[in-house]
Design a protein around this motif. Structure first.
Motif, PDB file in Angstrom:
ATOM      1  N   LEU A 293       0.818  -1.208   0.000  1.00  0.00           N
ATOM      2  CA  LEU A 293       0.000   0.000   0.000  1.00  0.00           C
ATOM      3  C   LEU A 293       0.851   1.255   0.000  1.00  0.00           C
ATOM      4  CD1 LEU A 293      -2.681  -1.059   2.641  1.00  0.00           C
ATOM      5  CD2 LEU A 293      -2.974  -0.927   0.152  1.00  0.00           C
ATOM      6  N   PRO A 309      -1.675  -4.542   3.075  1.00  0.00           N
ATOM      7  CA  PRO A 309      -3.000  -4.906   3.577  1.00  0.00           C
ATOM      8  C   PRO A 309      -2.878  -5.990   4.640  1.00  0.00           C
ATOM      9  CG  PRO A 309      -2.977  -4.819   1.178  1.00  0.00           C
ATOM     10  CD  PRO A 309      -1.563  -4.708   1.611  1.00  0.00           C
ATOM     11  N   ASP A 310      -3.813  -6.003   5.570  1.00  0.00           N
ATOM     12  CA  ASP A 310      -3.757  -6.985   6.660  1.00  0.00           C
ATOM     13  C   ASP A 310      -3.621  -8.411   6.136  1.00  0.00           C
ATOM     14  OD1 ASP A 310      -4.037  -4.849   8.291  1.00  0.00           O
ATOM     15  OD2 ASP A 310      -6.081  -5.308   8.969  1.00  0.00           O
ATOM     16  N   TYR A 311      -4.366  -8.719   5.094  1.00  0.00           N
ATOM     17  CA  TYR A 311      -4.369 -10.096   4.596  1.00  0.00           C
ATOM     18  C   TYR A 311      -3.091 -10.449   3.832  1.00  0.00           C
ATOM     19  CZ  TYR A 311      -5.434  -8.312  -0.097  1.00  0.00           C
ATOM     20  OH  TYR A 311      -5.370  -7.659  -1.310  1.00  0.00           O
ATOM     21  N   GLN A 312      -2.234  -9.443   3.567  1.00  0.00           N
ATOM     22  CA  GLN A 312      -0.999  -9.683   2.826  1.00  0.00           C
ATOM     23  C   GLN A 312       0.232  -9.729   3.733  1.00  0.00           C
ATOM     24  OE1 GLN A 312      -0.277  -9.365  -1.104  1.00  0.00           O
ATOM     25  NE2 GLN A 312      -2.044 -10.661  -0.667  1.00  0.00           N
ATOM     26  N   SER A 339       1.365  -4.243   8.884  1.00  0.00           N
ATOM     27  CA  SER A 339       0.041  -4.361   8.288  1.00  0.00           C
ATOM     28  C   SER A 339      -0.669  -3.030   8.436  1.00  0.00           C
ATOM     29  CB  SER A 339      -0.761  -5.465   8.980  1.00  0.00           C
ATOM     30  OG  SER A 339      -1.098  -5.063  10.300  1.00  0.00           O
ATOM     31  N   GLU A 340      -1.768  -2.882   7.717  1.00  0.00           N
ATOM     32  CA  GLU A 340      -2.539  -1.652   7.780  1.00  0.00           C
ATOM     33  C   GLU A 340      -3.009  -1.376   9.210  1.00  0.00           C
ATOM     34  OE1 GLU A 340      -5.910   0.288   4.801  1.00  0.00           O
ATOM     35  OE2 GLU A 340      -5.532  -1.867   4.795  1.00  0.00           O
ATOM     36  N   THR A 341      -3.462  -2.413   9.887  1.00  0.00           N
ATOM     37  CA  THR A 341      -3.945  -2.259  11.266  1.00  0.00           C
ATOM     38  C   THR A 341      -2.812  -1.889  12.208  1.00  0.00           C
ATOM     39  OG1 THR A 341      -5.750  -3.836  10.903  1.00  0.00           O
ATOM     40  CG2 THR A 341      -5.079  -3.441  13.188  1.00  0.00           C
ATOM     41  N   LYS A 351      -6.921   4.270   8.348  1.00  0.00           N
ATOM     42  CA  LYS A 351      -6.933   3.413   7.166  1.00  0.00           C
ATOM     43  C   LYS A 351      -7.498   4.202   5.988  1.00  0.00           C
ATOM     44  CE  LYS A 351      -7.468  -0.987   9.559  1.00  0.00           C
ATOM     45  NZ  LYS A 351      -8.241  -2.239   9.622  1.00  0.00           N
ATOM     46  N   TYR A 353      -5.934   4.053   2.920  1.00  0.00           N
ATOM     47  CA  TYR A 353      -5.403   3.496   1.690  1.00  0.00           C
ATOM     48  C   TYR A 353      -6.558   2.911   0.884  1.00  0.00           C
ATOM     49  CZ  TYR A 353      -1.574   3.617   4.988  1.00  0.00           C
ATOM     50  OH  TYR A 353      -0.703   4.008   5.951  1.00  0.00           O
ATOM     51  N   THR A 354      -6.722   3.421  -0.299  1.00  0.00           N
ATOM     52  CA  THR A 354      -7.834   2.944  -1.135  1.00  0.00           C
ATOM     53  C   THR A 354      -7.355   2.064  -2.265  1.00  0.00           C
ATOM     54  OG1 THR A 354      -7.678   4.956  -2.482  1.00  0.00           O
ATOM     55  CG2 THR A 354      -9.227   4.981  -0.622  1.00  0.00           C
ATOM     56  N   GLU A 356      -3.696  -0.217  -3.940  1.00  0.00           N
ATOM     57  CA  GLU A 356      -2.333  -0.692  -3.735  1.00  0.00           C
ATOM     58  C   GLU A 356      -1.381   0.035  -4.673  1.00  0.00           C
ATOM     59  OE1 GLU A 356      -3.189  -4.653  -4.700  1.00  0.00           O
ATOM     60  OE2 GLU A 356      -3.908  -5.220  -2.708  1.00  0.00           O
TER      61      GLU A 356
END
Length: 365
Positions: A293, A309-312, A339-341, A351, A353-354, A356
């Motif tokens: 991001l 991103p959290d999932y990445q 991570s974003e979080t 948060k 970031y819209t 990547e």
């Protein structure tokens, strides 16, 4: 010595590439020692072998002096001028002293010395042939293995590959063909010694240079390589021609080029990324296959903070940190992945970031 001997030297020159003159010079030097040893003399002598007929002559070399102190090494001016009126003081006079049975001694000495010098000359030729191949790839056949090395027959010489330089996925047996990278060529007292590797990053670089015409031609340039042999590698490429895609060139039609390299490296995963002037973009590319991001660069520490991103997050870090570690090696920057979080919690960043970051890379499994 005779014409048969000269012809034998000519044959050695043709078959082994060792100049006849080099052999004759070696024989002449050896015969000087042989003459002094067999005839118990300390004379200063010169041995001459006729390059065409093989005829051998021995000449005593004496210095012209006013008063002779050592007749083995000196001659009076009067005696010298009886040989040639042009001699003056301090000139060197050569007088033939070839013994009647010197041919037999010469043959024995020549056989021993020629064998030794041929071996030395062959070692020199092999060293010259391989010293220019340092940091290059060679093909060979596995001969044997001991507790420390795998020995590879390269044709004219046997090279050693330390077992530590084998990839974890390498399983070779006698007679297998192997492709390896030359890390060192040394000229030792026992002859040339060649050290090979299958784990060196240079192997990956050279494989790409061989498989990708654009790299060989200089259109595409390999800027950096990071490798954990047998597991995963990253390679950063740059194109000198804006119309040539460096990543696509390395991948090849339907992935054939890079797949050939993956097969050679026993399934090692390869991430091909575009090198960029921008540190932010380069670091983002280097973390392929994860998506990024944002990249924050801290020049003073030469550190980049990467937000994904959290999932990445797990993908960006990789198994046991491998992906992040290779990206750091590739770019030369310390990389801190959040991570974003985590970024929101630690730095109070919302948060926002819209999308990547654009990344130009490809991963080959």
């Amino acid at each position: 010595m005779n014409m048969d001997f000269i012809e034998a030297l000519n044959e050695i020159e043709r078959d082994k590439g060792i100049a006849k003159d080099v052999l004759i010079d070696a024989i002449e030097a050896a015969l000087i020692s042989g003459y002094k040893r067999n005839f118990n003399t300390a004379q200063n002598v010169r041995v001459d072998i006729n390059r065409h007929t093989g005829l051998i002559k021995v000449y005593a070399r004496k210095t012209v002096v006013e008063e002779v102190l050592d007749p083995r090494l000196e001659i009076t001016l009067y005696a010298a001028r009886e040989i040639n009126q042009n001699y003056t003081l301090n000139d060197i006079v050569e007088i033939e002293v070839t013994p009647r049975d010197f041919g037999r001694i010469a043959a024995q000495t020549a056989k021993q010395v020629v064998t030794q010098r041929i071996r030395e000359a062959e070692r020199g030729l092999i060293y010259s042939a391989y010293v220019d191949k340092e940091e290059d790839i060679v093909n060979g056949i596995v001969q044997r293995q001991d507790q420390r090395n795998l020995y590879i027959d390269l044709g004219k010489i046997e090279a050693a590959m330390p077992l530590s330089e084998l990839m974890p996925t390498d399983k070779f047996k006698q007679g297998d063909r192997v492709k390896a990278y030359i890390t060192k060529v040394e000229n030792t007292t026992k002859g040339p010694q060649i050290i090979l590797s299958r784990t060196h990053p240079g192997l990956l670089k050279r494989l790409f240079e061989l498989e990708v015409p654009e790299i060989f031609q200089g259109v595409v340039e390999i800027r950096s390589v990071a490798r954990e042999a047998g597991f995963r590698s990253k390679i950063a490429v740059h194109s000198r021609n804006a119309e040539v895609d460096p990543v696509g060139s390395c991948v090849g039609p339907k992935g054939l080029r890079v797949q050939t390299i993956v097969n050679e490296l026993k399934g090692e995963k390869i991430d091909i990324v575009r090198w960029m002037d921008s540190v932010e973009e380069y670091v983002a590319n280097a973390l392929s296959p994860s998506k990024v991001l944002e990249v924050q660069v801290f020049e003073a520490e030469k550190m980049a903070r990467v937000i994904v991103p959290d999932y990445q997050l797990s993908l960006a870090i990789g198994i046991k940190g491998q992906n992040a570690r290779l990206a750091a090696k590739l770019t030369g920057w310390k990389i801190d992945i959040k991570s974003e979080t985590q970024a929101e919690q630690e730095y109070g960043r919302p948060k926002t970031y819209t999308e990547e970051m654009h990344q130009d890379s490809v991963s080959i499994d």
